[in-house]
Motif scaffolding. Structure first.
Motif, short mmCIF file in Angstrom:
data_model
loop_
_atom_site.label_atom_id
_atom_site.label_comp_id
_atom_site.label_asym_id
_atom_site.label_seq_id
_atom_site.Cartn_x
_atom_site.Cartn_y
_atom_site.Cartn_z
N PRO A 146 0.83 -1.21 0.00
CA PRO A 146 0.00 0.00 0.00
C PRO A 146 0.86 1.26 0.00
N MET A 147 0.49 2.24 -0.83
CA MET A 147 1.22 3.50 -0.91
C MET A 147 0.24 4.66 -0.91
N GLY A 148 0.76 5.84 -0.64
CA GLY A 148 -0.10 7.02 -0.64
C GLY A 148 0.64 8.20 -1.24
N LEU A 149 0.05 8.82 -2.25
CA LEU A 149 0.65 10.00 -2.88
C LEU A 149 0.03 11.26 -2.27
N TYR A 150 0.86 12.23 -1.90
CA TYR A 150 0.31 13.48 -1.34
C TYR A 150 1.18 14.65 -1.74
N TRP A 151 0.60 15.85 -1.65
CA TRP A 151 1.38 17.06 -1.87
C TRP A 151 1.37 17.94 -0.62
N GLU A 152 0.18 18.27 -0.15
CA GLU A 152 0.08 19.14 1.02
C GLU A 152 0.51 18.43 2.29
N ALA A 153 1.33 19.14 3.09
CA ALA A 153 1.83 18.53 4.33
C ALA A 153 2.12 19.61 5.37
N GLY A 154 1.81 19.29 6.62
CA GLY A 154 2.10 20.22 7.71
C GLY A 154 3.54 19.99 8.17
N TRP A 155 4.19 21.06 8.61
CA TRP A 155 5.58 20.93 9.07
C TRP A 155 5.65 20.66 10.56
N TYR A 156 6.73 20.05 11.00
CA TYR A 156 6.91 19.75 12.41
C TYR A 156 7.08 21.05 13.21
N VAL A 157 6.37 21.14 14.33
CA VAL A 157 6.48 22.30 15.21
C VAL A 157 6.96 21.81 16.58
N PRO A 158 8.23 22.10 16.91
CA PRO A 158 8.76 21.63 18.19
C PRO A 158 8.08 22.35 19.35
N ASP A 159 8.03 21.69 20.51
CA ASP A 159 7.51 22.37 21.68
C ASP A 159 8.70 22.88 22.49
N GLU A 160 8.45 23.43 23.66
CA GLU A 160 9.55 24.04 24.42
C GLU A 160 10.61 23.03 24.84
N THR A 161 10.24 21.74 24.81
CA THR A 161 11.23 20.74 25.24
C THR A 161 12.12 20.23 24.11
N ASP A 162 11.76 20.48 22.85
CA ASP A 162 12.64 20.00 21.77
C ASP A 162 12.87 21.06 20.69
N THR A 163 12.79 22.34 21.10
CA THR A 163 13.14 23.42 20.17
C THR A 163 14.65 23.38 19.96
N PRO A 164 15.08 23.31 18.70
CA PRO A 164 16.53 23.21 18.43
C PRO A 164 17.27 24.51 18.68
N ALA A 165 18.54 24.41 19.04
CA ALA A 165 19.37 25.60 19.24
C ALA A 165 19.63 26.29 17.90
N LEU A 166 19.65 25.50 16.83
CA LEU A 166 19.89 26.05 15.49
C LEU A 166 18.58 26.02 14.70
N LYS A 167 18.19 27.16 14.16
CA LYS A 167 16.88 27.29 13.52
C LYS A 167 16.74 26.55 12.19
N ASN A 168 17.87 26.03 11.66
CA ASN A 168 17.79 25.29 10.39
C ASN A 168 17.67 23.79 10.62
N GLN A 169 17.14 23.41 11.76
CA GLN A 169 16.99 22.01 12.15
C GLN A 169 15.55 21.84 12.65
N ALA A 170 14.95 20.68 12.35
CA ALA A 170 13.53 20.48 12.69
C ALA A 170 13.26 20.42 14.20
N ALA A 171 14.14 19.73 14.92
CA ALA A 171 13.94 19.58 16.37
C ALA A 171 15.31 19.45 17.04
N ALA A 172 15.30 19.48 18.36
CA ALA A 172 16.56 19.41 19.11
C ALA A 172 17.30 18.10 18.84
N PHE A 173 18.62 18.20 18.78
CA PHE A 173 19.49 17.02 18.61
C PHE A 173 19.39 16.20 19.89
#
Lengths: 321, 321, 321, 321
Positions: free
Chosen positions: A119-146
């Motif tokens: 089974p597969m699924g094709l999509y275009w629209e997608a929501g981006w990951y929003v970190p919370d206060e516990t996994d906000t990355p120190a560097l803004k070009n990263q999705a979540a904290a290392f």
């Protein structure tokens, strides 16, 4: 077999993906504690997990099932127009299973299946990951904290499916999805035994291997990318301490030159940790590399013989006749 | 500023490239002995060098000149049709300098220049590297034998140019070349001070930084990719022993998170060794990351202050007024 | 079995060492090109080689012989008085073969043999390595310039001998040489099958393994230390390109936890590249670790089965009965 | 200055050690979460922590104090007889402060102080670490389970004290403790400004640096050893995410060639993560390396200038006059 540079690249990447497991919580603990994914949601029978540098809202969804295996693999179109073009190709191939607007974090999904039934699924629209206060990355070009934990896998890398019809699947990947074959294993009879296709500059995103059982819709392995080979060496020590079954590695594949470690997560699915170094396919007219059975028999890059279970273990596990 | 996914990706990658040096043989020895490139050809006033995993017949050409600096940067179109589309855009922009059918290893080249005057060449047809008996690789999916020497750079990674007109160059990259801005530095006045553009899944291929001297056509640095961060740590020891000037690093950039080492090759050009780990831009709708002057002032990722010469040294070196 | 802290540590380290090879020049090229040793002298039938951080004037001497194998292992006393104390122990054991004042770079050498017949030499006085203008290190706390080539082995690490009398050799190491057993493999019958002894803080310097052929004086392998595990991964690629036989690895031993790569140098001798990380034996009352046959059967640390040739290949190679 | 090989090595190693902090729990969280130590005990005002490969029952004890700084450094004798010999030397030097039989995990402790007033404790008898079911290692030659977390420091490596009397401290280390000076910094006036002494094969265990404030008993830094340089690179990312102050590094010292990262733990004490690769001092007649002020001015091995705070920050922090 040279790539056709004129064929438009209409798929961006593979992911997110669903994985079945008979032991939901144990599998969840493996992905969180040993691979460093983060639990970002759950419902009655499934848990959503996220790798620290995936821009999407979730990376894999673990679903409680009687038997392990792969669920739906979602593939993202490269644009809204690309979504329509690929959708048309899928319809033309008669592979559409329906439309689904209810997948977490994704817009409209065209559900379909490959010729082998995965089974597969094709999509275009997608929501981006929003970190919370516990996994906000120190560097803004990263999705979540290392996370700095275990194998620290950065993102989903590729899926390796088992199929009873490699040639048919190969045509599907090329003609319907517009993927390109970068490497393949050819039998002495001249038939493809395994094929590696890519969607962008990664050397591969979707892999199909002949299913020795003749069954449909099975999984060989799911792979996650680490930043360094050292992450994979450390991961081996982490797996050893955690009592996770290490099937083979750390070592280096001759095919695609991937530095790898294969383990079986508690549910039974084979998971690969992989690192490609700085290797990318930048040539738009890349010439597919063909490996013979004799070359394959040499084993891995540094001479390690391929372990037997690599040719006998897939999920779901089938009863031996 | 979100990428326009509908804009076709008509350029495959940057390279090969020409570099000027007043000390041709010394520069050649640096690239061969410390970076592990291979000499693959030479004429009266230039030497062609190849990195071990470049599919093209040569990676950089060192040209004897009175002053160091960057020569022509060749960019490969993604297909024959893409070549015609980009050629039309360049003509429309009035940037064409002529057609050249005599560039070693390449087919027809459309010579042009960016708004700052850096010479460039667009091409589609290209010959592939053919190893001889002394550098045939053990693995057939690799361009040439792994040298196992010095920094072992795998391939050319990116070029960072100095320009007196960042905004104008930015429009050129987006409108004429169809490149995408992944990250940028924005001044307090809201103007771009530096821009990072990519062509495929790499996080950047072409970079432009404001030239503090107001001059045209200068180079900030040329970068080569290594497989691991360890290659870069070792490279630092290699440079130390060889008496090569290490300007800064090994360290990690906050911008693009590149692990780096900057050295000055004997001719005076700044050379970067870089490793991006498994980081790739897979999101077709990537949102450009903007760094403020305040964020930039924090220095590199781990707190290292940016070295002064990073803002005062470019090639050609200009007389201080 | 706990170490006796009161027993004085009278030996400083193992090395230099002689190695026999039927193909002198080919073996020399392997040590120079793949391992990064430097040729520092030669005579009619032998070549002296030096590792870049060995304070002694030479590290190994390759000697042309009909069959590969290990020659004399020289061991350095910890002081002039220690030299006399150990000399007395050797005489007491009746193992002295003579006195030799003619060994390159060493003072008076007491030649003796272990119970299995391996030739050894005890010395105290030694000349230090003096680099010439081509290998003077940039850092004065290093013996010679960092080569940045191949495996970049820093120094000799240990010797693993085959013996037909492990218990007798064990008593010799403890009673005559004052070495300490850090780990051992014990058969179900309670006998030692392999023993690891150390002289200082390294986890081992001298190893003896049961010779399955019942022969005397053979070598299992000679090992060199690298600074990182990455050096060993790179070495595997270097060996692959050079056509050197990789027997097993890179992988990690459960015993001593050494990260390893085993190759056969052109002469046939097994050479190990090893890295112990930051592991040292700092406890003066270290308790010997005993591994059972069952534990050994588990293979290496990460589950790799021990390769058959590890139990069938030694040098000199003996005719199969 | 050549080592005296005849001088018996009566001390085995440094550790355990006490560290003062004004923020006990925050400091504890740093050592546990970022460095991967394990809490193994606590009382009203202190917490005992253990590194995963320390054979002793605890590695450092955090003690709540108004000001950060170093408490007692315990040093282990090499044997029962060695304990008596060193005890006699300490008494002869008039440095004994008393006998203490109540130190957790240790036998009788002779409390004394160095000439600068840093409290020390000599002991021989010590209990070994006993893992519980949650941290029993998979490999029996390891003290506890590999944590696979943060910097994964394996063990305590060395202590760097500040002193107002480097020459006097140097005599104490050599004459009373029998330690050996492997490297030193000598001022243009010919006086030692910093000295590195070792006890066994490690290149250094105890370091003293001139205290620019003229105060007594202060700490420059405490160091922990990691297995690889990659562990230190990862640690930098871990510190960045945790908001821990990174003072300098990752980089490589010219002196001792240590690859390092310096951070300030929440209490204010400077902590170093270090890796020495395979470098050991195996020469019993090692010749002390002397660095001049001019050589020191060159900065670190790869040209990094030594950061100012390295010469202004020590603990306890003193009020600026």
């Amino acid at each position: 077999m040279t790539h056709d540079p004129e064929r438009r690249r209409d798929l961006a990447h593979v992911g997110p993906l669903e994985l079945y497991t008979p032991v939901l919580e144990e599998s969840r603990d493996f992905f969180v504690n040993q691979l460093a994914l983060r639990e970002v949601g759950r419902d009655a029978d499934s848990i959503y997990l996220h790798t620290w540098d995936d821009y999407l809202s979730w990376t894999i969804r673990l679903i409680r099932r009687e038997r392990a295996g792969v669920g739906t693999t979602f593939v993202r179109a490269a644009s809204a127009a690309a979504f329509e073009r690929v959708r048309a190709e899928i319809e033309l191939a008669g592979l559409v299973d329906g439309i689904d607007a209810g997948v977490r974090g994704l817009g409209e999904v065209v559900r379909f299946h490959d010729p082998d039934g995965h089974p597969m699924g094709l999509y275009w629209e997608a929501g981006w990951y929003v970190p919370d206060e516990t996994d906000t990355p120190a560097l803004k070009n990263q999705a979540a904290a290392f996370p700095g934990r275990g194998a620290n896998v950065r993102r989903l890398d590729h899926v390796n499916y088992l199929t009873k019809d490699v040639p048919g699947t190969s045509r599907f990947l090329a003609d319907v999805l517009g993927a390109r074959c970068t490497e393949r294993i050819v039998t002495d009879e001249g038939e493809d035994a395994a094929i590696w296709f890519n969607l962008g500059n990664k050397s591969y995103d979707l892999v199909y291997t002949q299913d020795w059982t003749g069954a449909n819709g099975r999984l060989h392995h799911l792979a996650f990318a680490t930043d360094t080979r050292e992450d994979i060496l450390r991961a081996a020590d982490v797996m050893l301490e955690a009592g996770i079954h290490i099937e083979t590695g750390p070592h280096k594949h001759a095919i695609q030159q991937t530095f790898f470690l294969y383990v079986w997560e508690p549910g039974g699915n084979r998971i690969e940790l992989c690192n490609a170094g700085a290797r990318l396919i930048l040539a738009p007219d890349w010439k597919t590399i063909s490996w013979t059975a004799a070359e394959r028999a040499k084993g891995q890059a540094w001479g390690l013989k391929t372990i037997d279970t690599f040719h006998t273990h897939g999920t779901p596990v089938l009863p031996v006749e």
